[in-house]
Design a protein around this motif. Sequence first.
Motif, PDB file in Angstrom:
ATOM      1  N   ARG A  25       0.906  -1.136  -0.015  1.00  0.00           N
ATOM      2  CA  ARG A  25       0.101  -0.127  -0.011  1.00  0.00           C
ATOM      3  C   ARG A  25       0.766   1.164  -0.025  1.00  0.00           C
ATOM      4  O   ARG A  25       0.512   2.184  -0.520  1.00  0.00           O
ATOM      5  N   HIS A  26       2.017   1.316   0.461  1.00  0.00           N
ATOM      6  CA  HIS A  26       2.798   2.462   0.956  1.00  0.00           C
ATOM      7  C   HIS A  26       4.101   2.321   0.392  1.00  0.00           C
ATOM      8  O   HIS A  26       4.959   3.456   0.607  1.00  0.00           O
ATOM      9  N   GLN A  27       4.554   1.282  -0.107  1.00  0.00           N
ATOM     10  CA  GLN A  27       5.931   1.243  -0.766  1.00  0.00           C
ATOM     11  C   GLN A  27       6.937   1.306   0.267  1.00  0.00           C
ATOM     12  O   GLN A  27       8.125   1.694  -0.148  1.00  0.00           O
ATOM     13  N   VAL A  28       6.663   0.982   1.414  1.00  0.00           N
ATOM     14  CA  VAL A  28       7.508   0.787   2.715  1.00  0.00           C
ATOM     15  C   VAL A  28       8.152  -0.448   2.945  1.00  0.00           C
ATOM     16  O   VAL A  28       7.325  -1.532   3.067  1.00  0.00           O
ATOM     17  N   GLU A  29       9.440  -0.561   3.088  1.00  0.00           N
ATOM     18  CA  GLU A  29      10.171  -1.685   3.125  1.00  0.00           C
ATOM     19  C   GLU A  29      10.175  -2.241   4.514  1.00  0.00           C
ATOM     20  O   GLU A  29      11.063  -2.379   5.476  1.00  0.00           O
ATOM     21  N   GLY A  30       8.748  -2.548   4.946  1.00  0.00           N
ATOM     22  CA  GLY A  30       8.554  -2.959   6.228  1.00  0.00           C
ATOM     23  C   GLY A  30       8.335  -1.981   7.492  1.00  0.00           C
ATOM     24  O   GLY A  30       8.697  -0.646   7.193  1.00  0.00           O
ATOM     25  N   PRO A  31       7.980  -2.255   8.609  1.00  0.00           N
ATOM     26  CA  PRO A  31       7.589  -1.472   9.629  1.00  0.00           C
ATOM     27  C   PRO A  31       8.937  -0.613  10.042  1.00  0.00           C
ATOM     28  O   PRO A  31       8.617   0.447  10.738  1.00  0.00           O
ATOM     29  N   HIS A  32       9.982  -1.113  10.228  1.00  0.00           N
ATOM     30  CA  HIS A  32      11.279  -0.420  10.847  1.00  0.00           C
ATOM     31  C   HIS A  32      11.697   0.795   9.715  1.00  0.00           C
ATOM     32  O   HIS A  32      12.285   1.706  10.347  1.00  0.00           O
ATOM     33  N   ALA A  33      11.042   0.722   8.601  1.00  0.00           N
ATOM     34  CA  ALA A  33      11.513   1.779   7.618  1.00  0.00           C
ATOM     35  C   ALA A  33      10.208   2.765   7.528  1.00  0.00           C
ATOM     36  O   ALA A  33      10.334   3.817   7.025  1.00  0.00           O
ATOM     37  N   LEU A  34       9.255   2.516   8.478  1.00  0.00           N
ATOM     38  CA  LEU A  34       7.971   3.395   8.347  1.00  0.00           C
ATOM     39  C   LEU A  34       8.240   4.753   9.336  1.00  0.00           C
ATOM     40  O   LEU A  34       8.798   4.622  10.543  1.00  0.00           O
ATOM     41  N   ASP A  35       8.285   5.948   8.920  1.00  0.00           N
ATOM     42  CA  ASP A  35       8.328   7.281   9.746  1.00  0.00           C
ATOM     43  C   ASP A  35       7.219   7.047  10.810  1.00  0.00           C
ATOM     44  O   ASP A  35       5.912   6.749  10.520  1.00  0.00           O
ATOM     45  N   ALA A  36       7.653   7.227  12.095  1.00  0.00           N
ATOM     46  CA  ALA A  36       6.672   7.077  13.257  1.00  0.00           C
ATOM     47  C   ALA A  36       5.534   8.025  13.165  1.00  0.00           C
ATOM     48  O   ALA A  36       4.556   7.589  13.693  1.00  0.00           O
TER      49      ALA A  36
END
Length: 182
Positions: free
Chosen positions: A58-69
Amino acid sequence: MTSTTRTASVAIGRGALQQLRMTLERETGTQAPALLREIGFAAGADCNDRYAAWLKDRHQVEGPHALDADFLSETMDGFFQETGWGHLAVGSAGAGVLAVDSPDWAEAEPRGAEYPACHLSSGMLADFFTRLGATPAAVMEVECRSRGDARCRFLVASPELLTWIYERMVQGLEYQQVLGER
């Protein structure tokens, strides 16, 4: 089995989830909360894997650890809503404590419970947040729609901090008072 070889997830409806809780409560009495938390804890790894795949899709983020808080609450709301658990909001409840709130959490069933009753969810969220933060996390539900509250509210913190909060609550303080003491 590694996470890349996990089998596909299965889904059960809200009614089955609620029936699981009611059956365990009826058949095991006071053992039901611990059993449900244990079952939930076992579901945390799969939930975390599905959240990671959902973020990538959905957001092209490579996993939760790469997500901006700053986007944690928004993405968790989208994920848990799409997977049938319900809406939720994640925010700070004080130093070292997260609050996870939901007005329509799947495990809750308004029925006049005496205490918060989303035990399976508490276990699942504990494992989920442990994996998300790469540090041990504990979860305690302090408000629950099953006992007539307007929302389910889960507190997420280190096991030591949550134990301290719980002990103060057992002494008769409301969780809001305890959080205000810190």
